[in-house]
Write an enzyme that holds these catalytic residues in place. Structure first.
Site, PDB file in Angstrom:
ATOM      1  N   GLU A  30      -6.706   4.766   7.895  1.00  0.00           N
ATOM      2  CA  GLU A  30      -6.492   6.187   7.570  1.00  0.00           C
ATOM      3  C   GLU A  30      -7.726   6.780   6.891  1.00  0.00           C
ATOM      4  O   GLU A  30      -8.021   7.968   7.057  1.00  0.00           O
ATOM      5  CB  GLU A  30      -5.223   6.325   6.706  1.00  0.00           C
ATOM      6  CG  GLU A  30      -3.973   6.101   7.565  1.00  0.00           C
ATOM      7  CD  GLU A  30      -2.768   5.545   6.840  1.00  0.00           C
ATOM      8  OE1 GLU A  30      -2.726   5.589   5.597  1.00  0.00           O
ATOM      9  OE2 GLU A  30      -1.849   5.059   7.537  1.00  0.00           O
ATOM     10  N   GLU A  37      -5.187  -4.782  10.736  1.00  0.00           N
ATOM     11  CA  GLU A  37      -4.138  -3.778  10.923  1.00  0.00           C
ATOM     12  C   GLU A  37      -4.395  -2.998  12.210  1.00  0.00           C
ATOM     13  O   GLU A  37      -5.202  -2.057  12.225  1.00  0.00           O
ATOM     14  CB  GLU A  37      -4.134  -2.799   9.741  1.00  0.00           C
ATOM     15  CG  GLU A  37      -3.846  -3.445   8.412  1.00  0.00           C
ATOM     16  CD  GLU A  37      -3.300  -2.426   7.427  1.00  0.00           C
ATOM     17  OE1 GLU A  37      -2.176  -2.629   6.959  1.00  0.00           O
ATOM     18  OE2 GLU A  37      -3.978  -1.428   7.159  1.00  0.00           O
ATOM     19  N   ASN A  39       0.867  -1.180   0.000  1.00  0.00           N
ATOM     20  CA  ASN A  39       0.000   0.000   0.000  1.00  0.00           C
ATOM     21  C   ASN A  39       0.908   1.236   0.000  1.00  0.00           C
ATOM     22  O   ASN A  39       1.499   1.565   1.019  1.00  0.00           O
ATOM     23  CB  ASN A  39      -0.881  -0.046   1.260  1.00  0.00           C
ATOM     24  CG  ASN A  39      -1.675   1.227   1.474  1.00  0.00           C
ATOM     25  OD1 ASN A  39      -1.774   2.076   0.580  1.00  0.00           O
ATOM     26  ND2 ASN A  39      -2.247   1.368   2.660  1.00  0.00           N
ATOM     27  N   TRP A  40       0.985   1.864  -1.150  1.00  0.00           N
ATOM     28  CA  TRP A  40       1.894   3.015  -1.274  1.00  0.00           C
ATOM     29  C   TRP A  40       1.327   4.295  -0.653  1.00  0.00           C
ATOM     30  O   TRP A  40       2.023   5.308  -0.566  1.00  0.00           O
ATOM     31  CB  TRP A  40       2.238   3.252  -2.751  1.00  0.00           C
ATOM     32  CG  TRP A  40       3.339   2.360  -3.245  1.00  0.00           C
ATOM     33  CD1 TRP A  40       3.760   1.193  -2.669  1.00  0.00           C
ATOM     34  CD2 TRP A  40       4.175   2.577  -4.390  1.00  0.00           C
ATOM     35  NE1 TRP A  40       4.807   0.670  -3.396  1.00  0.00           N
ATOM     36  CE2 TRP A  40       5.080   1.492  -4.452  1.00  0.00           C
ATOM     37  CE3 TRP A  40       4.239   3.567  -5.366  1.00  0.00           C
ATOM     38  CZ2 TRP A  40       6.041   1.385  -5.454  1.00  0.00           C
ATOM     39  CZ3 TRP A  40       5.197   3.462  -6.380  1.00  0.00           C
ATOM     40  CH2 TRP A  40       6.087   2.383  -6.412  1.00  0.00           C
ATOM     41  N   LYS A  41       0.056   4.268  -0.290  1.00  0.00           N
ATOM     42  CA  LYS A  41      -0.583   5.465   0.286  1.00  0.00           C
ATOM     43  C   LYS A  41      -0.346   6.676  -0.628  1.00  0.00           C
ATOM     44  O   LYS A  41      -0.292   6.513  -1.840  1.00  0.00           O
ATOM     45  CB  LYS A  41      -0.081   5.692   1.719  1.00  0.00           C
ATOM     46  CG  LYS A  41      -0.176   4.415   2.560  1.00  0.00           C
ATOM     47  CD  LYS A  41       0.090   4.622   4.015  1.00  0.00           C
ATOM     48  CE  LYS A  41      -0.053   3.277   4.730  1.00  0.00           C
ATOM     49  NZ  LYS A  41       0.058   3.381   6.162  1.00  0.00           N
ATOM     50  N   GLY A  79       2.878   2.240  10.675  1.00  0.00           N
ATOM     51  CA  GLY A  79       3.884   3.290  10.507  1.00  0.00           C
ATOM     52  C   GLY A  79       4.644   3.640  11.767  1.00  0.00           C
ATOM     53  O   GLY A  79       5.341   4.656  11.810  1.00  0.00           O
ATOM     54  N   GLY A  86       2.891  -1.135   4.217  1.00  0.00           N
ATOM     55  CA  GLY A  86       2.937   0.273   3.837  1.00  0.00           C
ATOM     56  C   GLY A  86       4.357   0.683   3.497  1.00  0.00           C
ATOM     57  O   GLY A  86       4.879   0.405   2.419  1.00  0.00           O
ATOM     58  N   GLY A  87       5.028   1.315   4.464  1.00  0.00           N
ATOM     59  CA  GLY A  87       6.357   1.892   4.246  1.00  0.00           C
ATOM     60  C   GLY A  87       7.348   0.979   3.544  1.00  0.00           C
ATOM     61  O   GLY A  87       8.051   1.410   2.625  1.00  0.00           O
ATOM     62  N   SER A 131       3.609  -2.150  10.248  1.00  0.00           N
ATOM     63  CA  SER A 131       5.062  -2.248  10.474  1.00  0.00           C
ATOM     64  C   SER A 131       5.659  -3.603  10.110  1.00  0.00           C
ATOM     65  O   SER A 131       6.566  -4.090  10.776  1.00  0.00           O
ATOM     66  CB  SER A 131       5.409  -1.879  11.921  1.00  0.00           C
ATOM     67  OG  SER A 131       5.056  -0.523  12.181  1.00  0.00           O
ATOM     68  N   HIS A 159      -9.434   1.246   5.032  1.00  0.00           N
ATOM     69  CA  HIS A 159      -8.141   1.424   5.710  1.00  0.00           C
ATOM     70  C   HIS A 159      -8.344   2.375   6.889  1.00  0.00           C
ATOM     71  O   HIS A 159      -9.131   3.318   6.810  1.00  0.00           O
ATOM     72  CB  HIS A 159      -7.106   1.987   4.725  1.00  0.00           C
ATOM     73  CG  HIS A 159      -5.718   1.969   5.307  1.00  0.00           C
ATOM     74  ND1 HIS A 159      -5.293   2.930   6.187  1.00  0.00           N
ATOM     75  CD2 HIS A 159      -4.695   1.099   5.163  1.00  0.00           C
ATOM     76  CE1 HIS A 159      -4.041   2.636   6.563  1.00  0.00           C
ATOM     77  NE2 HIS A 159      -3.658   1.532   5.951  1.00  0.00           N
TER      78      HIS A 159
HETATM   79  P1  PGA Z   1       3.058   0.291   7.508  1.00  0.00           P
HETATM   80  O1  PGA Z   1       1.576   0.516   6.935  1.00  0.00           O
HETATM   81  O2  PGA Z   1       3.557  -1.029   6.932  1.00  0.00           O
HETATM   82  O3  PGA Z   1       3.836   1.462   7.024  1.00  0.00           O
HETATM   83  O4  PGA Z   1       2.952   0.210   8.983  1.00  0.00           O
HETATM   84  C1  PGA Z   1       0.673  -0.561   6.795  1.00  0.00           C
HETATM   85  C2  PGA Z   1      -0.637  -0.065   6.242  1.00  0.00           C
HETATM   86  O5  PGA Z   1      -1.115   0.997   6.623  1.00  0.00           O
HETATM   87  O6  PGA Z   1      -1.250  -0.748   5.386  1.00  0.00           O
END
Ligand code: PGA
Length: 254
Positions: A100, A168, A11-13, A174, A235-236, A214, A98
């Protein structure tokens, strides 16, 4: 009962420009070198890159997904994107709910469910996210919160081939923090048993339950070895092909 084929989705956000294609290309090279054996791999870049990535990756095994969609087919919804538009751009899946989106855009589970319905209407796989906040975990409400989100967000037509659940924990996203392996196992087992209450055995055991929050090359092997963890939403660490391959290759080494 066979275990579902795992899925690792990146997930590149809100990250990535056209020049970021080079990461997708390196990912494809790593996959061609065998690092993506035994696992489905997906990239969910920003919507602006979906057409570019899906056409560039069409001869590879890498799937492309969106990060959100609107529940309607079309209309006066400035800035929103219909599931059909994602499909038209070459996506085969979309993340919905998600944390967010739930937090930044006030999306409640009924909205998430209608987005998952829209994904299915467009022929997309819906990756439905659930997870507790830090305060909810501290209160001991994790399983209750996850159950409520799952029940509220899962559409009636959910099946193993059109739906993925991503657990999640909000506090792990993050932050570099992850739950203990026992805690991950407890929530995944709980989600599987809730799916069994709602769906027949074949579908309930076939729906992939991803862990997200993470996930890094250094902790992927132990997290992915937990029972009922069928892959990861990353994500990251999905932004750089080398890191992402370090996670994906956990399955090739099995
Ligand atoms: P993260 O994000 O791996 O950077 O913690 C995961 C996500 O939000 O899908």
């Amino acid at each position: 009962m066979t275990q579902p084929r795992p899925l690792v989705a990146g997930n590149w956000k809100m990250n990535g420009l056209r020049a970021s294609w080079k990461e997708a290309e390196s990912l494809a090279e790593g996959m061609a070198a065998g690092k993506g054996a035994n696992v489905d791999v997906m990239l969910c870049p920003p919507a602006t890159l979906i057409a570019q990535f899906s056409s560039g990756l069409k001869d590879t095994d890498i799937l492309v997904g969106g990060q959100d969609c609107h529940s309607e087919l079309s209309g006066a919804h400035t800035g929103d994107i219909a599931a059909e538009m994602l499909a038209d751009a070459g996506a085969s899946a979309v993340i919905v709910g998600h944390s967010e989106r739930r937090a930044d855009h006030g999306e409640a589970s009924d909205v998430v469910r209608s987005k998952a319905h829209a994904a299915h209407r467009a022929g997309l796989m819906a990756i439905i996210c659930v997870g507790e906040t830090e305060a909810e975990r501290k209160r001991g409400d994790t399983l209750k919160v996850v159950s409520a989100q799952l029940s509220g967000s899962l559409p009636d037509d959910a099946r193993a081939d059109n739906t993925v659940i991503a657990y999640e924990p909000v506090w792990a996203i993050g932050t570099g923090l992850t739950p203990t392996l026992d805690d991950v196992g407890e929530v995944h087992r709980h989600i599987r048993s809730e799916l069994r209450d709602k769906l027949d055995e074949e579908q309930a055991s076939g729906i992939r339950i991803l862990y997200g929050g993470s996930v890094k090359p250094g902790n992927a092997a132990e997290l992915m070895a937990v029972t009922d963890v069928d892959g990861a939403l990353v994500g990251g660490a999905s932004l750089k092909a080398d890191d992402f391959l370090g996670i994906i290759s956990v399955y090739a080494e099995k």
